[in-house]
Enzyme design. Structure first.
Site, PDB file in Angstrom:
ATOM      1  N   ALA A   1      -7.299  -9.707   5.026  1.00  0.00           N
ATOM      2  CA  ALA A   1      -5.976  -9.687   6.004  1.00  0.00           C
ATOM      3  C   ALA A   1      -6.574  -9.428   7.443  1.00  0.00           C
ATOM      4  CB  ALA A   1      -4.908  -9.001   5.823  1.00  0.00           C
TER       5      ALA A   1
ATOM      6  N   LYS B   1      -5.109  -2.589   8.541  1.00  0.00           N
ATOM      7  CA  LYS B   1      -5.917  -2.517   7.579  1.00  0.00           C
ATOM      8  C   LYS B   1      -5.405  -3.056   6.225  1.00  0.00           C
ATOM      9  CE  LYS B   1      -5.834   2.173   8.347  1.00  0.00           C
ATOM     10  NZ  LYS B   1      -6.489   3.528   8.354  1.00  0.00           N
TER      11      LYS B   1
ATOM     12  N   GLU C   1      -4.239  -4.158  -2.187  1.00  0.00           N
ATOM     13  CA  GLU C   1      -4.631  -3.265  -3.168  1.00  0.00           C
ATOM     14  C   GLU C   1      -3.970  -1.829  -3.336  1.00  0.00           C
ATOM     15  OE1 GLU C   1      -8.713  -5.425  -4.752  1.00  0.00           O
ATOM     16  OE2 GLU C   1      -8.987  -3.612  -3.413  1.00  0.00           O
TER      17      GLU C   1
END
Ligand code: FES
Ligand code: FES
Lengths: 216, 730
Positions: free
Chosen positions: B510, B686, B690
């Protein structure tokens, strides 16, 4: 699963495993496949005619009788919206609505559907004119990769009808009474539709919104 | 464009489009079943069908293969085996060969492809291939191989700071515990699938893949052809989670089958084949030693992990977070790697941290109990604002303590009681907490943007959307940069004819991919300003117009004599070396455990995340709840059962390998801290995809302990492991 070797291996596995010498075995472990399996598996395809409606449109097909309803839709009618996640009735990605009831189309042969009326995700709505359930999935982000989504949506539409029709589920308290239109009922009934992206929390909100709207 | 200084103010900071909750722009396609996934591409209407045969042994040799019956079967066009496929290389990212034979490296390694007119014919014919094997002795048992497993060769496999042994021995409070995590399967819903078509020496591939450029290069290497001759398209990916980072047997065999049959060929991996044929997250055995002062300060932190892989494979990096998460002067980590002949181990969502935190964050819970300190407080006490192995490197941002405190407050943590003390009807109720931690990686990423006379902006990049919401955040980025509404942006992804992006992996997608789009849009702004004859420094792009002084011109005006095209990449300097960049979170979980049967139900889940600027809170939240769901699966049910005699995963389908379903998951809450990280990129964002799985499994396990007083250190935590220790039923 993958050829005769597997079956042979597992049968011998019991024998060899008992002798505790498995790992050292260097002899061939798989032999010829049984004759009958060969002829049954590879004979000239048996073709059959079948006619059914998909999303309101009649179709007449001549198919290899081994063709599942799922592959008839995807590969013959080129309706790729219905997904193949497992081909074994374990995931729900292939859910379609046949004569008002949802089924796993991978567990059903196409030729069994003579005269049936089948609704797929493409028949519920289009990108320009989404079905309320499809729109609710967009609004609540009830998906991520989107691969389980057509199955979730077809299931969701059918689940609301099942609850309204009074069909009980595993979590219904009083199976003689009317099942509640509750999150628990919806979760239970949707549990055959796996979403590995884990959009469940949002999917329940999407379905809940449509259920509430239709109740009012 | 080079990013080597912390980001200052830039057009993204306007936050007119970026940062706003935005429904996915690909939503109508996905929900109406009209988004074309690999197997549904219709560009090759005459495609034949390929069906793969897998090895029935784990290690050894094929001594004979009788293809006659299969070749003679109706509809069969070609059969590909290692014997007739010609010389094949091996991709940089593959450990075992994708087409095995005569040597066999793992169970269900592909050994043949049958191409036929129909799927049914190909499948039937594949079952007629007769294979003889000579089976070799293999190693399949991690616990048995542990004692002789050497340190892995990877950089950072072993780290030492201070005097761990001395500090641990001297610590007034010590914990020394061993935890195990089993092998896990990605089990993404879309099976690996590909269509291949040759046009002379040009190879066209439609596949389901996270990393287009890696995979084009690996196809070229495997087939021994120039990568310029390969076009790979993957516009929609039905889940990957690391399992589609690399080329697999479907795409290679589709290409070989298409050559052999002189026809386009489509190949999907059958579900029961995927678990042993493709990659998985390797099992770990982890020993954690923590030493602390009585007031809860960690003085010694030791984490060793053992995992296995095929020869020349790699370890599961389960010690990664332990190097960084908590303060403590004396520390050691060690990654050991055994050679196992099981299917290939590789990355699955948050490789390293996901299983590592399943152990470390239970160890912290155990230590908190020994100390008599609240587990939230223990983590807060041991916060660090610098890399503890290298204290001259500060964190770019680290709001772990805020995540813990806000989460505790919102979750009602203060109501948590001693283990086994809360009862709600038949349920024993408990709460658990764990820290979430995952590094923020940045990767070079390029994009091309086109502006037409209608003011429509088209973005092209080989970036993929694997459910992450890439289409939408790329559109938001372009819209913000060029001052147009979202519906004036067209996004085209997943095509190797587009500029090379970061791809989707390691939660770098991203931030990195949108930063690449930022760079291309910055270049387009320059070009537009030049065309319109305005000074680009004071030009304002807003409301579909370019404003400069008193002048306001529609953006499309700049392209009235022809499309304007700009292409650029974002590249990174050494900010990631100077600053430790990570993402943080806190997971809170409440479970109920049936007092009589020990059935476990998750009742509530909350994640609080600090992960830089959240580009689209809608899809970011979905990434987190999805990762929490996968983490709940790891905590409660997911386990590939190893047949240690024959060396394969026994439960290789979706009935045997259980993943969470609707009935397993409660409503989930996610809170994002309002944060920007100017060290990460001009987007100040950021990764988050995950982070959500990191620590959640431990939070579930800790909640189960709090509910029952039974500590299980071997995942998954299933009721059979609880029953014996359950409190007296009353
Ligand atoms: S494809 Fe039919 S249930 Fe999975
Ligand atoms: S949206 Fe990806 S599996 Fe459900």
């Amino acid at each position: 699963m993958h050829g005769p070797g597997d079956f042979e291996l597992s049968r011998r596995g019991v024998l060899i495993g008992g002798a505790a010498s498995v790992a050292a075995t260097a002899a061939p472990v798989a032999e010829a496949a049984p004759e009958q399996a060969g002829s049954a598996g590879a004979g000239t395809p048996v073709m059959a005619k079948v006619g059914f409606k998909v999303n309101g449109k009649p179709h007449a097909l001549e198919l290899d009788t081994r063709t599942t309803l799922l592959d008839a839709l995807r590969e013959h009618l080129l309706l790729g919206g219905t997904k193949k996640g497992c081909d074994h009735g374990q995931c729900g990605a292939c859910t379609v609505i046949v004569d008002g009831r949802r089924i796993n189309s991978c567990l059903s042969l196409a030729v069994m559907h003579e005269g049936d009326s089948i609704t797929t995700v493409e028949g519920l709505g289009t990108p320009e004119k989404l079905h309320p359930m499809q729109a609710a999935f967009v609004k609540h982000d009830g998906y991520q990769c989107g691969y389980c989504t057509p199955g979730q949506i077809c299931s969701a539409v059918a689940v609301l009808d099942e609850i309204r029709a009074g069909i009980p589920s595993h979590v219904t308290g009083d199976i003689a009474g009317k099942p509640a239109m509750s999150a628990d009922e919806i979760r239970e009934r949707m549990s055959g539709n796996i979403c590995r992206c884990g959009a469940y929390s949002n999917i329940i909100e999407a379905i809940g919104e449509v259920a509430a709207r239709r109740k009012a | 464009m080079k990013f080597d200084k912390p980001a200052g103010t830039n057009p993204i900071d306007q936050l007119k489009v970026v940062g706003k909750p935005t429904p996915r722009i690909d939503g109508p396609l996905k929900t109406s079943g009209t988004a074309p996934y690999a197997y549904e591409q219709r560009d090759t209407p005459n495609a034949a069908y390929g069906y793969i045969l897998g090895s029935a042994i784990a290690k050894g040799r094929i001594t004979g293969m009788a293809l006659g019956d299969a070749k003679a079967a109706p509809g069969v066009l070609a059969i590909v085996t290692a014997e007739n496929a010609g010389k094949l290389g091996k991709g940089n990212f593959n450990t075992a060969k994708l087409l095995g034979g005569p040597d066999i490296e793992h169970y269900h390694q592909a050994i043949a492809l049958v191409v036929a007119e129909s799927f049914e014919q190909a499948r039937a014919a594949a079952s007629l291939i007769r294979v003889d094997y000579a089976r070799d002795k293999g190693s399949f048992d991690l616990a048995a191989a542990k004692a002789s497993a050497p340190l892995a060769k990877e950089n950072g496999a072993e780290t030492k700071v201070g005097d761990f042994a001395g500090a641990f021995a001297a610590a007034p409070v010590q914990l020394d515990a061993t935890y195990t995590t089993p092998d896990h399967a990605h089990a993404m819903m879309e099976p690996h699938a590909s269509i291949a078509a040759w046009n002379g020496d040009q190879l066209d591939l439609w596949t389901s893949n996270q990393m287009i450029a890696w995979s084009v290069a690996d196809m070229a290497k495997t087939l021994g052809m120039p990568k310029e001759k390969i076009r790979m398209r993957s516009p929609f990916v039905g889940g990957g989670f690391g399992g589609k980072l690399f080329i697999r047997a479907d795409v290679l065999l589709a290409a070989l089958g298409a050559k052999a049959a002189n026809r386009a060929v489509k190949v999907a991996l059958p579900r029961p084949f995927i678990f042993n044929n493709t990659t998985h997250r390797p099992a770990t055995i982890q020993r954690i030693r923590l030493g602390a002062t009585r007031d809860g300060k960690l003085t010694a932190i030791g984490h060793e992990s053992w995992s296995g892989d095929l020869p020349n494979g790699g370890p599961e990096g389960a010690t990664a977070q332990t190097k960084l998460l908590y303060a403590g002067a004396n520390r050691m980590t060690g990654l050991h790697l055994a050679v196992l002949d099981l299917p290939e181990g590789n990355a699955m969502r948050a490789p390293g941290e996901a299983p590592g935190l399943m152990a470390l964050e239970v160890a912290m819970d155990e230590l908190a109990e020994k100390l008599g300190i609240d587990p939230v407080d223990l983590r807060v006490i041991n916060d660090t604002q610098v890399d503890p192995e290298n204290p001259s490197r500060p964190y770019s941002q680290r709001q772990l303590n805020a995540c813990l405190k806000i989460g505790a407050d919102k979750f009602g943590w203060a109501k948590r009681a001693r283990p086994g003390k809360v009862r709600d009807g038949r349920w024993l109720v408990g709460m658990g907490v764990a820290a979430a931690f995952r590094n923020n990686l940045v990767m070079k990423s390029a994009a091309r943007v086109r502006l037409n006379a209608q003011g429509v902006v088209t973005v092209e990049t080989d970036m993929t959307d694997i459910g992450t919401g890439t289409y939408t955040i790329v559109a938001q980025t372009a819209a913000e940069m060029l001052g147009v509404p979202l519906d004036k942006v067209v996004v085209k992804l997943g095509d190797s004819s587009f500029p090379v992006s970061a791809g989707s992996g390691g939660q770098w997608g991203a931030n990195s991919a949108t930063a690449g789009v930022y760079a291309a849009c910055a270049k387009l702004r320059e070009a537009v300003a030049q065309k319109l004859g305005v000074n680009s420094a004071d030009a304002v792009f807003a409301g579909g117009k370019v404003k400069s002084g008193k002048r306001a011109v529609p953006l499309g005006e700049a392209a009235k004599n022809g499309e304007i095209v700009a292409e650029d990449a974002m590249e990174y300097g050494d900010l990631t070396k100077k600053y430790q960049q990570s993402t943080f979170g806190a997971h809170f979980v409440e479970v109920g455990v049936d007092a009589a049967t020990a059935e476990i139900r998750i009742r509530r889940m909350l994640a609080v995340c600090a992960a830089g600027r959240i580009l689209n809170p809608v899809s970011a939240r979905s990434q987190v709840i999805g990762a929490m769901t996968m983490g709940a699966g790891a905590a409660l049910m997911e386990e590939l059962a190893v047949d240690k005699r024959f060396g394969f995963f026994v439960n290789h389908d979706l009935a045997g390998y259980e993943v969470p379903v609707h009935a397993d998951m409660p409503h989930q809450e996610v809170i994002f801290l309002d944060e920007t990280d100017p060290m990460s990129s001009p987007m100040k964002a950021k990764g988050v995809g995950e982070l959500g799985i990191c620590g959640v499994g431990a939070a579930v396990a800790n909640a189960i302990y709090n509910a029952t007083g039974v500590r299980v250190r071997d995942y998954p935590v299933t009721l059979d492991k609880l029953l014996e220790g359950m409190p007296e039923y009353a």
